[in-house]
Design an enzyme around this catalytic site. Sequence first.
Site, short mmCIF file in Angstrom:
data_model
loop_
_atom_site.label_atom_id
_atom_site.label_comp_id
_atom_site.label_asym_id
_atom_site.label_seq_id
_atom_site.Cartn_x
_atom_site.Cartn_y
_atom_site.Cartn_z
CB SER A 257 -0.95 -0.07 1.19
OG SER A 257 -2.06 0.72 0.94
CE LYS A 261 0.07 5.31 -2.01
NZ LYS A 261 -0.88 4.68 -2.86
CD1 TRP A 348 -8.03 3.51 -2.17
CD2 TRP A 348 -9.57 4.66 -3.28
NE1 TRP A 348 -7.91 4.82 -1.80
CE2 TRP A 348 -8.85 5.55 -2.46
CE3 TRP A 348 -10.61 5.16 -4.08
CZ2 TRP A 348 -9.12 6.92 -2.41
CZ3 TRP A 348 -10.88 6.55 -4.02
CH2 TRP A 348 -10.13 7.39 -3.20
CG HIS A 398 -5.74 -2.34 0.26
ND1 HIS A 398 -4.99 -1.97 -0.82
CD2 HIS A 398 -5.22 -1.70 1.33
CE1 HIS A 398 -4.06 -1.13 -0.42
NE2 HIS A 398 -4.18 -0.94 0.87
#
Length: 421
Positions: A257, A261, A348, A398
């Site tokens: 998540s 990044k 998302w 997720h």
Amino acid sequence: MKAILFLLLIASQLLSFAQKFEANYDEAKMPAYSLPDPLKFNDGSQIVGKKDWTRRRSELYKIFETEVFGVTPDWKGALEVTKLSLKEDALNGLAKRKEVRLEFKKGEQKVAITVLIYLPKKSKKGPLFVGYNFDGNHTTTTEADVLKPDSWVANNKELGITDHRANEAGRGKSSSGWPLKEILKRGFGVATAYYGDVDPDFNDGFKDGIHPLLDTKRDSTSWGSIAAWSWGLSRIMDYLTNDKDVNAKKIIVIGHSRLGKASLWAGASDPRFAMVIANNSGCGGAALSKRIYGETVGSINSAFPHWFCDNFKKYNRREDLLPIDQHELLALIAPRPVYIASAQDDKWADPKGEFLSCVYASPVYEFLGGKKFPAMEMPPLNTPAIGDISYHIRPGKHDITLYDWNCYMDFASSYFRVKTN
Ligand code: GTR
């Protein structure tokens, strides 16, 4: 009258808030977009030889620095290392376990990262995963004597945190995302740290965490929190290169998540990471921004104004103006292997946008002599597409699961030729 005006103001604010956050989940409603070509210089000319890639790469890196993550100031200070603990027979004899503190100081200000390291007893100096955890090292393991963080943590009902301080209720609570026994049994080591040790994850105007220790002045290109977390991964790498139990040439940076990044930007910024893994990294990670699907540049900048540099906000609702897209973040990692993964219900994060980044980064890997990414269409669920760029999508939400870890370990085992115990 005043009351009516006030109500109108509130209503209009609520409306613009709702508009800002309305996510598109319909491919048919996506705007037409064209992606920048990573193999063309900013002036439009084609790159020809491998030397050209070095120049093109620095152009691209600079755009990601000044327009997306922000410029990380040079760190010239010393890293003070304190050994906090050593246990030769952790996890029922499966691992040697260490905790070390890495300390950075400027005047009265200091930042300390506590790194928890597990190394398999049976195979020495194998590959090692390094990645942050969300809530403290003690949440990754059920072992009772692993330290809790002293730094600010987010309040969290499930972990029983109401005062921004970690407590015992969290111990082992994230262990499903850290399948330590499985990882160690397969001959991999693990190093993890709490990401808030480096920069607490809230918008404080960059007053706490590592920013004030490195910043001289701030402007629209200054680094945000994701760049700070990536910086911390490199400092952990500094430590690992000096740890005689570790093979510094086999370090895999991993993140889920927002931390995915950070692992991508760490991999792009620091060539010492031999492999890069981003799990469900979404917007600002592996997902293409120009698709406008799920989380957008505008929504991420509104919800998390401290994650990126201020310049990134120029692209709120104007993703078409972005001079780069996220496939070029993967390209910055080439020719080192990168593994991207999605979850089917994690709309998302735009699974298809994560997949397409792999497709469009492939020409750079091929240009550098690597393998072509083996899928042109989204692969079926639980069917990894494996190459120098690898990708899978699994059913579910997720999260980072044992299935994800098993895929990463399969891939890393063949890449690093690991023998299972
Ligand atoms: C979400 C955010 C995502 C992702 C996620 C996470 O709220 O919108 O970009 O990073 O958090 O880190 O769990």
